[in-house]
Design a protein around this motif. Sequence first.
Motif, PDB file in Angstrom:
ATOM      1  N   UNK A 193       0.848  -1.197   0.000  1.00 40.06           N
ATOM      2  CA  UNK A 193       0.000   0.000   0.000  1.00 40.06           C
ATOM      3  C   UNK A 193       0.882   1.246   0.000  1.00 40.06           C
ATOM      4  N   UNK A 243     -14.113   3.852  10.870  1.00 39.34           N
ATOM      5  CA  UNK A 243     -12.701   3.823  10.501  1.00 39.34           C
ATOM      6  C   UNK A 243     -12.573   3.106   9.164  1.00 39.34           C
ATOM      7  N   UNK A 303      -9.938   2.367   5.569  1.00 40.59           N
ATOM      8  CA  UNK A 303      -8.585   2.503   5.024  1.00 40.59           C
ATOM      9  C   UNK A 303      -8.475   3.685   4.051  1.00 40.59           C
ATOM     10  N   UNK A 327      -8.115   2.942   0.230  1.00 39.91           N
ATOM     11  CA  UNK A 327      -9.345   2.444  -0.394  1.00 39.91           C
ATOM     12  C   UNK A 327     -10.273   3.607  -0.777  1.00 39.91           C
ATOM     13  N   UNK A 349      -4.872  -3.912  -3.104  1.00 38.95           N
ATOM     14  CA  UNK A 349      -5.908  -4.623  -2.343  1.00 38.95           C
ATOM     15  C   UNK A 349      -6.131  -6.029  -2.898  1.00 38.95           C
ATOM     16  N   UNK A 350      -5.384  -6.405  -3.937  1.00 38.56           N
ATOM     17  CA  UNK A 350      -5.626  -7.691  -4.599  1.00 38.56           C
ATOM     18  C   UNK A 350      -4.487  -8.677  -4.398  1.00 38.56           C
ATOM     19  N   UNK A 351      -4.824  -9.952  -4.444  1.00 34.11           N
ATOM     20  CA  UNK A 351      -3.808 -10.994  -4.492  1.00 34.11           C
ATOM     21  C   UNK A 351      -3.519 -11.220  -5.963  1.00 34.11           C
ATOM     22  N   UNK A 365     -24.706  -8.869  -0.322  1.00 37.63           N
ATOM     23  CA  UNK A 365     -23.626  -9.393   0.520  1.00 37.63           C
ATOM     24  C   UNK A 365     -23.774  -8.951   1.974  1.00 37.63           C
ATOM     25  N   UNK A 384     -22.037 -15.065   1.447  1.00 41.28           N
ATOM     26  CA  UNK A 384     -21.375 -14.713   0.191  1.00 41.28           C
ATOM     27  C   UNK A 384     -21.832 -15.567  -0.987  1.00 41.28           C
ATOM     28  N   UNK A 421     -13.208  -8.350  -0.019  1.00 40.34           N
ATOM     29  CA  UNK A 421     -13.515  -9.040   1.233  1.00 40.34           C
ATOM     30  C   UNK A 421     -14.136  -8.130   2.277  1.00 40.34           C
ATOM     31  N   UNK A 422     -14.478  -6.877   1.890  1.00 39.80           N
ATOM     32  CA  UNK A 422     -14.957  -5.931   2.896  1.00 39.80           C
ATOM     33  C   UNK A 422     -16.177  -6.425   3.687  1.00 39.80           C
ATOM     34  N   UNK A 423     -17.242  -6.956   3.032  1.00 34.77           N
ATOM     35  CA  UNK A 423     -18.396  -7.388   3.843  1.00 34.77           C
ATOM     36  C   UNK A 423     -18.025  -8.452   4.874  1.00 34.77           C
ATOM     37  N   UNK A 424     -17.179  -9.395   4.474  1.00 35.21           N
ATOM     38  CA  UNK A 424     -16.777 -10.455   5.412  1.00 35.21           C
ATOM     39  C   UNK A 424     -15.937  -9.877   6.537  1.00 35.21           C
ATOM     40  N   UNK A 447     -15.969  -6.896   7.701  1.00 32.91           N
ATOM     41  CA  UNK A 447     -16.846  -6.114   8.588  1.00 32.91           C
ATOM     42  C   UNK A 447     -17.565  -7.046   9.573  1.00 32.91           C
ATOM     43  N   UNK A 448     -18.064  -8.181   9.064  1.00 33.55           N
ATOM     44  CA  UNK A 448     -18.776  -9.117   9.956  1.00 33.55           C
ATOM     45  C   UNK A 448     -17.814  -9.749  10.958  1.00 33.55           C
ATOM     46  N   UNK A 450      -4.282 -13.924  -0.370  1.00 34.32           N
ATOM     47  CA  UNK A 450      -3.511 -12.680  -0.352  1.00 34.32           C
ATOM     48  C   UNK A 450      -4.461 -11.487  -0.264  1.00 34.32           C
ATOM     49  N   UNK A 451      -5.534 -11.496  -1.079  1.00 32.06           N
ATOM     50  CA  UNK A 451      -6.519 -10.394  -1.027  1.00 32.06           C
ATOM     51  C   UNK A 451      -7.108 -10.284   0.377  1.00 32.06           C
ATOM     52  N   UNK A 484      -4.436  -9.075   3.026  1.00 33.16           N
ATOM     53  CA  UNK A 484      -4.075  -7.669   2.761  1.00 33.16           C
ATOM     54  C   UNK A 484      -5.210  -6.748   3.216  1.00 33.16           C
ATOM     55  N   UNK A 485      -6.444  -7.090   2.839  1.00 37.67           N
ATOM     56  CA  UNK A 485      -7.576  -6.225   3.166  1.00 37.67           C
ATOM     57  C   UNK A 485      -7.896  -6.275   4.665  1.00 37.67           C
ATOM     58  N   UNK A 507      -5.562  -3.940   6.238  1.00 38.09           N
ATOM     59  CA  UNK A 507      -5.930  -2.546   5.977  1.00 38.09           C
ATOM     60  C   UNK A 507      -7.107  -2.091   6.841  1.00 38.09           C
ATOM     61  N   UNK A 508      -8.049  -2.998   7.062  1.00 39.57           N
ATOM     62  CA  UNK A 508      -9.224  -2.645   7.873  1.00 39.57           C
ATOM     63  C   UNK A 508      -8.946  -2.763   9.377  1.00 39.57           C
ATOM     64  N   UNK A 509      -7.733  -3.151   9.741  1.00 37.69           N
ATOM     65  CA  UNK A 509      -7.370  -3.239  11.157  1.00 37.69           C
ATOM     66  C   UNK A 509      -7.832  -4.505  11.840  1.00 37.69           C
ATOM     67  N   UNK A 518      -5.046  -6.337  13.888  1.00 40.80           N
ATOM     68  CA  UNK A 518      -4.384  -5.631  14.995  1.00 40.80           C
ATOM     69  C   UNK A 518      -4.614  -6.333  16.321  1.00 40.80           C
ATOM     70  N   UNK A 537       2.893 -11.974   1.402  1.00 42.58           N
ATOM     71  CA  UNK A 537       2.322 -11.504   2.671  1.00 42.58           C
ATOM     72  C   UNK A 537       3.332 -11.442   3.815  1.00 42.58           C
TER      73      UNK A 537
END
Lengths: 294, 409
Positions: free
Chosen positions: A120, A132, A134, A137, A206-208, A251, A256, B228-231, B233-234, B253-254, B257-258, B261-263, B266, B283
């Motif tokens: 990134x 919060x 990113x 993004x 953001x991609x693999x 979603x 999913x 992967x944002x919806x997952x 988030x859940x 990897x996606x 990585x995501x 980024x979304x924490x 942590x 990674x």
Amino acid sequence: MESLVTFGLAVLHLFGFYALLAVGLGLVFGQLGVVNVAHGEFVMVGAYVMYALDAVPFVLRLALAVGVGLVLSLLAEWTILRKLYSRGMLATLLAMWGLAIVLRQVAEAVFGATPRSVPFPVQGSVDVLGVRYPTYRLLVAVVSLLVVGAVLLVIYRTSLGLKLRASIENRDMAAVLGISPRVMIAGTFAVGTTLAVLAGALNSPTLGLTPGLGVAFLAPAFFAVLMVRPGSIAGPAVGALLVALLSSLLRTYFTETVADLVFFAALVVLIAVRPAGLSWRLPSWLTRSSERVA
Amino acid sequence: MVDQKLRARRLTRVGGPVAAGLAVLLALSACGGSIGGGSDGGDGGSGDPGPLKIGMLAPITGPAAPEGIALQRGFDLAIEHINDDGGVFGQPVEVVFIDDQADPATATQAAQRLVQQEEVDYIFGTITDDTTIAAATVADQAGVPMSQAIATALDYCSPHFWPFGETPTQLLTDLVPRMVEEFGGNVALVGNDYVFPRTYHEVSTQLIEEAGGTVVAEEYSPLGTSDWQPIITRLQGAEPDWILSAVVGGDAVSFVQQADQFGLLEGRGLTGVSVDQQFYPALAPQLEGRSQVVRYTDQLDSELNATFVEAYREAYDTQEPIPGVAGNAYDGMRFIAEAFEQAGSTDAEAVSEQIAEMEFEGLGGPVGFDPDNHVVQAPMYLTSIEAGSPYAVVEELGVVTDEQEKDCA
């Protein structure tokens, strides 16, 4: 409220990505009558350019990715498509399908099959109405939509755009008026596919990265184009917003796999019921107003 | 003990140039080929065995290509080393390789070609469980023995099928309690939506509950998911202490990585299939400091492994961690060659009899099979993913039993 903001941000991100893809795909289909099934592979090319040139600063790398996209697309149009227009849509579709396979194989030969990543360029998160999110993004979504806006502005508010639209409406008449069909065709293909390369480059962190990464992006982009009036230029952007909204909504409330199933089923039904696309007020208003101005 | 329930238009005329170009492209994409084949094959009997002929299936193109290429590399090195040491029955081992593209229909056709036209004595491969079952069914009907070499949740059993892949129980039995102890009992499960991740998480759910933990979220997404944002988030909403991920391929990897980024990562633990060796190059920053249980790591301290690692690095010009499937394939093919040698014949019954009884020195210790359920028996290792020496052995866990109730014999 928080979940509404999260939902809005998810839609914004997808809208930016899909709009770049759909407007490019729509332009190529409108001008060339070519169903560019290699569009997803151009996304992959953009992402791998960002990976391969990791020593170059990020913004410069984006510019280089755009350069690679322009050269590659002009080369593809010149060597493959130009000979096939007269043979009809099936011939060009098959040729682009072949090009997609070649691009994947080349990526595999050069970079291998091991997944790769792009670091990134902007770390950290920002607070968006208490959520919060990113920073990168958010930045990518805004930049993507600005690029789509700029492309549409050029098409609807400049003489170059007028020539392009004239060429799409009636190529023979446009040619009689001195608008070179060859330049218009090659130029549209280059711009359309380069938008896909840019989408891949912008989203690469953001991609693999795998040689097959582009395949998944073709279907949503196609649906965004198919949802609107055929040949419409701004329409695919509206289609992209609808696809992003529908996808995010499903979603949020389904698992999913079920969301994917319902998403594709809904779009197939929509296209079956309205094969000429939905009639959107906004694109037709834009077209008429721009014609008046022109 | 884990009670396993493994389941498991009118067409316008296309002009000459298009058709010819398409043919070339199709040929390019198929990438199938034959290496060292073309012999008469084994005699299939117990008389004077001809050269041993192995059919090799691996998806070196398509969605499982990273694993397929690693499998092929380990296998090829094993063949090279076997032949350098005199081959089997005093003759070099012959190999017929076919790319199954991770597609069950292609795998079925490939296996049919291997057993009917090429008349191979053994089939080795492949990666995904559905393609493996497709090929194994053909092999079983033809009475040709077969092995695979990657972590598996196969619900398949046959007298001549000997899988070298680790089972979910072997991978998770020691890992889960340690993670619960280190990070806490609230666990989020995530994976791609197909048989292996779901079976993997069935096993992990039982182990988490046995360790006093709770599954606070369980999410699956189709292969090829890029957003992967919806997952995420859940998963964040469930506030897990650690995440067990069975997301594979480029999706891994996606996702990681995501999630980063979304924490989501942590202060939280992360382990599972997504932290395997093949994902380390992409990674490294997100994986360093984390733990993983493996059967094979290039950090194993043995002379045999040192030789393999050196040969692998030289042959494939790589300094990246060697994927576990490559080590498994190397051990597996050498094991099979030894079984044929000891059987003195290419007869399937005689070879399977040897495989059931044999104990073979693999890269990480002795390798054998449970003669009843055909589960591979080999030591497992707890590793730590550290910069400089990723997947370094922290503890030898010994053979992890997996008492699956099935009688393959």
